[in-house]
Write a protein that holds these residues in place. Structure first.
Motif, short mmCIF file in Angstrom:
data_model
loop_
_atom_site.label_atom_id
_atom_site.label_comp_id
_atom_site.label_asym_id
_atom_site.label_seq_id
_atom_site.Cartn_x
_atom_site.Cartn_y
_atom_site.Cartn_z
N GLN A 17 0.84 -1.21 0.00
CA GLN A 17 0.00 0.00 0.00
C GLN A 17 0.87 1.25 0.00
O GLN A 17 0.54 2.26 -0.64
CB GLN A 17 -0.92 0.01 1.22
CG GLN A 17 -2.24 -0.71 0.94
CD GLN A 17 -3.12 -0.84 2.16
OE1 GLN A 17 -3.90 -1.79 2.26
NE2 GLN A 17 -3.01 0.05 3.10
N MET A 20 2.06 1.76 -3.48
CA MET A 20 0.98 2.27 -4.33
C MET A 20 0.70 3.74 -4.04
O MET A 20 0.44 4.52 -4.95
CB MET A 20 -0.31 1.46 -4.12
CG MET A 20 -0.23 0.06 -4.67
SD MET A 20 -0.02 0.04 -6.45
CE MET A 20 1.37 -1.01 -6.63
N SER A 21 0.75 4.11 -2.77
CA SER A 21 0.49 5.51 -2.43
C SER A 21 1.61 6.39 -2.95
O SER A 21 1.36 7.53 -3.36
CB SER A 21 0.30 5.69 -0.93
OG SER A 21 1.48 5.39 -0.25
N PHE A 23 3.30 5.78 -5.69
CA PHE A 23 2.97 5.84 -7.12
C PHE A 23 1.87 6.86 -7.37
O PHE A 23 1.94 7.69 -8.28
CB PHE A 23 2.59 4.42 -7.55
CG PHE A 23 1.91 4.31 -8.88
CD1 PHE A 23 0.55 4.06 -8.95
CD2 PHE A 23 2.62 4.40 -10.05
CE1 PHE A 23 -0.10 3.93 -10.18
CE2 PHE A 23 1.98 4.28 -11.28
CZ PHE A 23 0.62 4.04 -11.33
N LEU A 27 1.91 10.41 -9.55
CA LEU A 27 0.93 10.55 -10.64
C LEU A 27 0.04 11.78 -10.44
O LEU A 27 -0.09 12.63 -11.33
CB LEU A 27 0.07 9.29 -10.66
CG LEU A 27 -0.53 8.83 -11.97
CD1 LEU A 27 0.56 8.48 -12.95
CD2 LEU A 27 -1.40 7.60 -11.75
N LEU A 28 -0.55 11.85 -9.25
CA LEU A 28 -1.49 12.95 -8.99
C LEU A 28 -0.75 14.28 -8.86
O LEU A 28 -1.26 15.32 -9.28
CB LEU A 28 -2.32 12.66 -7.73
CG LEU A 28 -3.28 11.47 -7.85
CD1 LEU A 28 -3.98 11.21 -6.52
CD2 LEU A 28 -4.32 11.71 -8.93
N LEU A 153 -9.46 16.62 -6.79
CA LEU A 153 -8.03 16.31 -6.78
C LEU A 153 -7.45 16.44 -5.38
O LEU A 153 -6.66 15.60 -4.93
CB LEU A 153 -7.30 17.24 -7.75
CG LEU A 153 -5.90 16.80 -8.16
CD1 LEU A 153 -5.94 15.42 -8.79
CD2 LEU A 153 -5.30 17.79 -9.14
N SER A 156 -8.37 13.53 -3.29
CA SER A 156 -7.58 12.35 -3.66
C SER A 156 -6.18 12.45 -3.09
O SER A 156 -5.62 11.46 -2.60
CB SER A 156 -7.47 12.23 -5.18
OG SER A 156 -8.70 12.45 -5.77
N PHE A 159 -6.24 11.71 0.58
CA PHE A 159 -6.34 10.26 0.80
C PHE A 159 -4.99 9.59 0.58
O PHE A 159 -4.58 8.71 1.35
CB PHE A 159 -7.39 9.65 -0.14
CG PHE A 159 -7.43 8.16 -0.08
CD1 PHE A 159 -6.76 7.39 -1.03
CD2 PHE A 159 -8.09 7.50 0.95
CE1 PHE A 159 -6.77 6.01 -0.96
CE2 PHE A 159 -8.09 6.12 1.02
CZ PHE A 159 -7.43 5.38 0.07
N THR A 160 -4.30 10.02 -0.47
CA THR A 160 -2.99 9.43 -0.81
C THR A 160 -2.01 9.63 0.34
O THR A 160 -1.32 8.68 0.76
CB THR A 160 -2.42 10.07 -2.08
OG1 THR A 160 -3.39 9.99 -3.11
CG2 THR A 160 -1.14 9.38 -2.53
N ASP A 163 -3.02 7.59 3.41
CA ASP A 163 -2.69 6.19 3.15
C ASP A 163 -1.20 5.96 3.33
O ASP A 163 -0.76 4.97 3.92
CB ASP A 163 -3.15 5.83 1.73
CG ASP A 163 -3.03 4.34 1.44
OD1 ASP A 163 -2.93 3.98 0.26
OD2 ASP A 163 -3.05 3.55 2.40
#
Lengths: 182, 177, 379
Positions: A17, A20-21, A23, A27-28, A153, A156, A159-160, A163
């Protein structure tokens, strides 16, 4: 042969996780920067109006209005791009550290501090919106489509970072319980 | 392909062609229409990816990747919707960028299929090349807004025709008892 | 599994089960032909396309991955190469969309294994061969599903080979189709990551390359569906069980046993051969080397020469036969066997409430359609 005690499962889950966060942060963060630059370039006229109101009128006495506008706008654009590049690099650094810790176990703490600060700034900006009457806020949001985009955005990104912090902390706790190994 | 799927694909292609003609005749209407279509497509695609995450991928090792890509595409769709009030030239540049990217992806996918020995990679390759070609033509004629939109609409007509051709292609359908 | 096991090892198992040389060859050929009976071959033979038991890469590339394409793929791969272990498996917190795929995960000793073997009872040798292919594959292909699904069949970077000396070596898959696998240096080819759920690259064990098909390989990895639990795959042990189960199944089919039980293996027939068989299974070699070893073992058992597998052996017989006589040809009987197997598995999957393999409908009565409309499907 299989390492499947509870700690091992949790370590793998949270490290994944975390990766992924990381990543997601890259990205964001990248998209956020591109979007901002596009918005500035595409809303050139509105920005020029605002800049003219704020600018020192003496510029317009020494050169023609078109040149002055160009200088103002590209100075503004240049500064925005510079700030956004810095912002993206910070997002990239945070994301990369998260990916590295998730994948290889290379621990750093500074990126978590930055992630925490980012999260805090987003929460504060949401609290600032909440100060207004929600209906007013919604009405404003509806009339300004770009704000809706920003809210989505920002949520998100929040949250990222949440996380990321959660996964980093928990993976370290379980790694310690496991004696440092998976 | 089932009969229903063929009909749907055929209709989608069939609708795209008069839409393109309408846009050529009334360019001022064209830009908002394209943006709405693109925005809707991207938003729905992002929503679909998010739905995929919440129904399937959240149970998968590393499934959270779909969440982030879904959010990104969803946001791209919302952003596209916010562009309706800006000058048309910038909308066109944005559309050109999207199509050039789509064309590049199409070409790469076709080459990958060729490597795997698939028979119909040429169709996909031609689609990708046409997309890139249209994007390039639009850039060349960018100063003339109407010319650029005519080129874009020609691209839509080509895409509509290809959809109808694909709908009419033979596919094997097997029923078992 | 590959030709080394499906053809040569199945021949050996058939001989040890009591079949003579000719019957063992027929069973072995049928077991291997399951991997070659594609629509391309059937078109050439002018045979019905719905008896296909495999799909070539070219055919897979042309299928659209909409629901009908998925059902077509699942019918074939779940019926012959990835027989589901438990169509009624439960997993907490998962919706129907996920469970339909989860329940197609392949594994040995499920109810469908019993159904597959029982289906071949009192049928042709070709049906026996088909059943042996399916049973063998439940061991090699366990933990993967015969439907294109990223959330079930994906693997990630956590993939380690366990070498004979007990050490672990990380595997990084290449995606080059032309480069052969190099077990000595740990270089293996696997399918490329595709984020689309229903991509063909996510069918079966593509993401793990040919590792499940190498009898010598031991490895551990994280299956996408296993909640971050490591899965240890001991191929030598699994192949040994598969071999003994094939003998047991064929003894049942010959009538030596009254009933077929899952999780039961033949030990008496392999007495005296265990070391030799395990040596073949453990030898680090690719298919060609393994084929030679199994062939030598088989020829030693029967004292007769085992011809090399040739896909075209029985095709002329089928092509030249009259329409009325086609069913009596070797391939005609094979096609009947594949149709029966596919129909049985598709029906079981459909009856469990899972539509991933499509509908199973009685063309005369339309009975199952009416059941579905009334909501009478079992769950």
């Amino acid at each position: 042969m299989e390492n499947n005690n509870e700690n091992d499962l949790k370590i793998r889950r949270y490290k994944n996780q975390l990766m992924m966060s990381g990543f997601g942060c890259i990205l964001l963060g990248g998209w956020s920067a591109i979007r901002m630059i596009l918005s500035v370039y595409l809303e050139k006229d509105k920005i020029l109006d605002a800049l003219r109101n704020a600018a020192d009128w003496s510029i317009y006495e020494s050169v023609d209005a078109k040149t002055a506008d160009t200088v103002l706008f590209f100075t503004y654009l240049g500064m925005t791009v510079f700030i956004l590049i810095i912002s993206f690099l910070i997002h990239f650094y945070v994301g990369r550290c998260a990916v590295r810790e998730g994948r290889d176990g290379r621990k750093r703490n500074f990126y978590l501090v930055i992630a925490g600060l980012f999260l805090l700034s987003i929460v504060i900006s949401y609290i600032g919106i909440g100060d207004k009457n929600i209906a007013d806020s919604a009405e404003e949001a509806i009339s300004k489509n770009a704000d809706v985009v920003t809210y989505v955005l920002d949520a998100s990104m929040a949250f990222t970072f949440l996380d990321m912090l959660f996964s980093a902390v928990l993976s370290r706790i379980y790694l310690k319980k496991n004696g440092g190994g998976e | 392909m089932s009969k229903g799927q063929r009909i749907r694909r055929f209709i989608a292609g069939f609708v795209e062609i008069p839409l393109a003609i309408v846009m050529m005749l009334i360019p001022k209407l064209g830009y908002p229409l394209i943006l709405i279509a693109l925005s809707l497509g991207l938003t729905l695609r992002g929503a679909r990816d998010l739905f995929y995450y919440f129904t399937l991928a959240r149970h998968m090792v590393g499934g959270r990747r779909s969440f982030y890509t879904g959010i990104l595409i969803f946001d791209l769709g919302l952003f596209t919707a916010s562009l309706t009030t800006i000058p048309h030239i910038y909308i066109l540049l944005y559309l050109i960028g999207i199509h050039a990217f789509g064309g590049l992806v199409g070409v790469l996918a076709a080459l990958e299929e060729k490597r795997h020995g698939a028979a119909h990679w040429r169709l996909k390759l031609s689609g990708g090349i046409v997309n890139i070609f249209i994007a390039l033509l639009c850039v060349i004629f960018i100063k003339s807004e109407n010319t650029a939109i005519y080129i874009y609409c020609l691209g839509m007509i080509y895409s509509g025709v290809m959809r109808m051709v694909m709908a009419c292609r033979k596919t094997a359908m097997v029923c078992i008892r | 599994m590959q030709k080394d096991f499906h053809y040569y090892a199945t021949y050996c198992a058939a001989f040890l089960a009591g079949y003579d040389h000719e019957d063992s060859l027929a069973i072995a050929y049928s077991a291997q032909f399951v991997d070659d009976c594609s629509r391309s071959v059937l078109r050439r033979l002018k045979a019905p396309l719905n008896v296909a038991s495999t799909q070539l890469n070219l055919e897979l590339m042309e299928i659209t991955t909409d629901i009908l394409g998925i059902q077509d793929i699942t019918r074939i791969w779940a019926s012959f190469h990835f027989l589901p272990r438990d169509l009624y498996a439960q997993k907490e917190g998962c919706g129907k969309l996920y469970m339909d795929k989860y329940r197609l995960i392949c594994g040995p000793n499920g109810e469908l294994v019993k159904d597959t073997v029982t289906l071949a009872k009192k049928k042709s040798l070709q049906s026996v061969g088909i059943a042996m292919h399916v049973v063998a594959d439940t061991w090699a292909h366990r933990n993967f599903a015969g439907t294109p699904s990223l959330v079930i069949n994906n693997t990630d970077a956590h993939f380690f080979e366990i070498l004979p000396d007990g050490t672990e070596r990380k595997i990084k898959f290449r995606h080059s189709l032309s480069a052969p696998d190099d077990p000595e240096n740990g270089l293996y080819t696997g399918s490329i990551y595709q984020s689309a759920e229903n991509s063909i690259m996510n069918l079966g064990h593509g993401r793990a390359g040919h590792l499940p098909d190498y009898s010598f390989c031991r490895y551990k990895y994280l299956p996408a569906w296993n909640e971050y639990r490591e899965m240890y795959k001991d191929n030598p042990s699994d192949y040994w069980n598969a071999f003994r189960q094939l003998i047991y199944a064929m003894k049942f089919l010959r009538g030596e046993y009254d009933e077929f039980h899952t999780d039961t293996y033949e030990n008496k027939a392999v007495e005296g051969f265990e070391d030799e068989i395990r040596a073949i299974l453990n030898k680090r070699q690719t298919e060609s080397g393994s084929c030679a070893d199994w062939k030598a073992f088989g020829e030693k058992l029967s004292g007769k020469e085992i011809p090399d597998y040739n896909e075209n052996t029985y095709q002329d017989e089928y092509i030249t036969a009259n329409k009325d006589e086609k069913s009596d040809t070797f391939l005609g009987k094979f096609f009947e066997g594949t149709l029966a197997q596919k129909s049985m598995v598709t029906s079981r999957i459909f009856e469990s409430g899972n539509l991933l393999a499509g509908y199973s409908v009685d063309p005369e009565t339309g009975k199952l359609i009416r059941q579905m409309v009334k909501g009478g499907l079992k769950r």
